[in-house]
Design an enzyme around this catalytic site. Sequence first.
Site, PDB file in Angstrom:
ATOM      1  N   GLU A 155     -26.309  37.817 -29.419  1.00 14.10           N
ATOM      2  CA  GLU A 155     -25.040  37.916 -30.152  1.00 14.10           C
ATOM      3  C   GLU A 155     -24.984  39.215 -30.951  1.00 14.10           C
ATOM      4  OE1 GLU A 155     -22.675  36.039 -29.347  1.00 14.10           O
ATOM      5  OE2 GLU A 155     -23.854  34.546 -28.285  1.00 14.10           O
ATOM      6  N   HIS A 207     -13.986  27.652 -16.348  1.00 15.01           N
ATOM      7  CA  HIS A 207     -13.297  28.933 -16.177  1.00 15.01           C
ATOM      8  C   HIS A 207     -12.120  28.841 -15.203  1.00 15.01           C
ATOM      9  CE1 HIS A 207     -17.249  29.653 -17.793  1.00 15.01           C
ATOM     10  NE2 HIS A 207     -16.887  30.854 -18.175  1.00 15.01           N
TER      11      HIS A 207
HETATM   12  O1  X8Z Z   1     -18.862  31.238 -20.055  1.00 18.78           O
HETATM   13  C1  X8Z Z   1     -19.890  31.710 -20.480  1.00 18.78           C
HETATM   14  C2  X8Z Z   1     -20.075  31.904 -21.974  1.00 18.78           C
HETATM   15  C3  X8Z Z   1     -18.900  32.512 -22.604  1.00 18.78           C
HETATM   16  S1  X8Z Z   1     -18.843  34.216 -22.325  1.00 18.78           S
HETATM   17  C4  X8Z Z   1     -20.274  30.545 -22.599  1.00 18.78           C
HETATM   18  N1  X8Z Z   1     -20.896  32.034 -19.633  1.00 18.78           N
HETATM   19  C5  X8Z Z   1     -20.832  31.816 -18.196  1.00 18.78           C
HETATM   20  C6  X8Z Z   1     -20.918  30.328 -17.813  1.00 18.78           C
HETATM   21  O2  X8Z Z   1     -21.117  29.495 -18.705  1.00 18.78           O
HETATM   22  O3  X8Z Z   1     -20.774  30.008 -16.630  1.00 18.78           O
HETATM   23  C7  X8Z Z   1     -22.159  32.671 -20.046  1.00 18.78           C
HETATM   24  C8  X8Z Z   1     -22.962  32.730 -18.794  1.00 18.78           C
HETATM   25  C9  X8Z Z   1     -22.014  32.560 -17.656  1.00 18.78           C
HETATM   26 ZN    ZN Z   2     -22.572  37.103 -24.830  1.00 17.45          ZN
END
Ligand code: X8Z
Ligand code: ZN
EC number: 3.4.-.-
Length: 661
Positions: free
Chosen positions: A386, A513
């Site tokens: 972070e 996502h």
């Molecule tokens: O979505 C995220 C973070 C926010 S930038 C929690 N990531 C991806 C996931 O969870 O699939 C971090 C690693 C990849």
């Molecule tokens: Zn990050």
Amino acid sequence: METVAIGFKCFIYFCVFIIIRANDNERFNGGFNTNLDDALRFLNEYDIEAANMCFRVSSAQWAYSTNMTDYNKRRMIEEQTLQAKFDKITWKKAAEFDWAKISDPIARRQIRMLTMNNRAALSDDKYNEIYHLISEMKDLYAHVRICPYVTDFNESVSIYCDLEQNDAVKIMADSHDNLELLHVWKEWHDKSGPVMKNKFMRYVEVANQAARINGFQDASEAMQFTYESAEFEDNLAQTIHQIMPLYKELFTYVRSKLYAKYGSEIIRIDGPLPAHILGDLWGQEWGNIYDLVIPYSGHGTVDVTAELLRQGFTPLRVFQMAEEFYTSLGLKPMPPEFWRYSMIEKPNSRKVQCTASAWDFCNKMDYRIKQCTEVDMKNLIATHHEMAHIQYYLYYADQPFIYRDGANPGFHEGVANAVILSVFNPTHFYRMGLSRNRTDIYENNINFLMLMALRKVAYAPFAYVVDQWRYQIFQQGVTKMNSEWWKLRLRYQGVVPPIPRFESHFDAAAKRHIPADIPYVKYYIALLLEFQIHKAMCTAAGHTGPLHTCDIYRSREAGRVLIDILKVGKARHWQDVVKMLTRGKSDKLSAEPLLEYFEPLLEWLKQANKYEKVVGWMSNKKDVALYQPLVYSKSNRNMVDIYNLIVFSVIAYKSSLVLNI
Ligand code: X8Z
Ligand code: ZN
């Protein structure tokens, strides 16, 4: 024809009546104003107002995240709504310009960034519609609750179906019980995707309309426009093909271990892997099955938690240690406001969101981390990660607001994870007095590299596939959403669903996502950049020896490489930044540093897989039939589903016994 915007705008030097028209099916060609003074004035105003807007939204989001009251939630939503209106107005103003004819290249690029690829080009109704569709899908996702796995069917005991994503993630990480894993996987996928499928289909339609107004073929082209590179797709495809041989060796080794654990009922020795036994709800990252696949049990594993506790570390000391890491490279200390306002421990008195995050309040002063820090290795790493984001914010603070971001959407995560390659590293822990494990023992190194490969190499095809799928849906439509998802996952990851899936399912949406409209390819790019940046910093630091043993701690030379990337933010094209990184050798994303890092493990895996019949996976009709209806016509979709039900009656019957449905 719908009129997007009709405005009368007076400038100091002249007046111009502007009619911006765009039908949702028609391409938006931009306005007519080419006056540089007008453009610079608009950009100056935007700079001040956007930073101010960002401060307001961040403040409201922070207030809610660190004190989750209804009042704070309402305030946050109000500010977010205001932001959406501000974005729409900004687009309208930017769209008055004919950006291509603006003489100054910097102003031209900025106006182009504000005009192109923007859903604000939609009519107000459609803009609101897509905004609400996404909010509703996010809300549906946030409210998914699943039933626990129950083996004791005592009728007097009530079962509460109230497990959240965090609970499901934890069970998938900790359990090695096939039936429990299958239950949680099925529950999560059945309860998340189907409820939002219709909304998603409409979202695809409207997103495509917005893209077409902006002059793109569809929303997939609009998504890729962000990278301002014609070779972007080819460059990515090349890298995933470079990674595949290493992935297949890892996959084969992991399959042999999982076969030994779960047997031929679940795994075919030369086939793909079912998605539910990989230690992760989405089968994306396999670090949680390290205990099942450890190459040399009894040899060193990297865990400094006990030592941190023994040495009496506190959350504050964890943060101070991270700060000292950055200052040892010659980077900035955290400003006073950071120490004053950050939330570094979980408060007892109020409800907070505990996910670690780094915040830029966009006023060049206020930067904070929110983290419910426990003293353990995971939090030590998270704090360094972070704080890398905060360093990025601090270094690009002097750029205009529009450039205060990573050079492309993968850079922020790429930079933060590149630093972590030096921190989560036996050499570094040894230097910091947190581990006494010898770093020159072969078995320790292979164990360490295996853990890293489960996290990084296993993740590569998943990170690649998510947006490949999304692009396909935007391009080809929504009729085969589920089978396309599994087709790509089988092709790149060698992963199949553990039970039959039909088009009535919507398994891609089990990943947040997708409903939340968050692009994913940036994580794949971040993965490549992570190793590219690590390599560049290690070269600058004069590191000799295998790449995975490099620790940049105390190297001012490595620090300078980092500062050079951070301070440009988004002001330069990301390929120029990659060129800086590679000292002019290349401006491309490359998998080579990643492959170099894992080179010793690749050699070890080849030996370990010597007697395996198939390196990689052979898929057969049964694998494909798990997700692929025989015929795809809309009219006989029901028939197809019935056919699949018959084909899988045995499996379904078994599952029904298992899952108690
Ligand atoms: O979505 C995220 C973070 C926010 S930038 C929690 N990531 C991806 C996931 O969870 O699939 C971090 C690693 C990849
Ligand atoms: Zn990050």
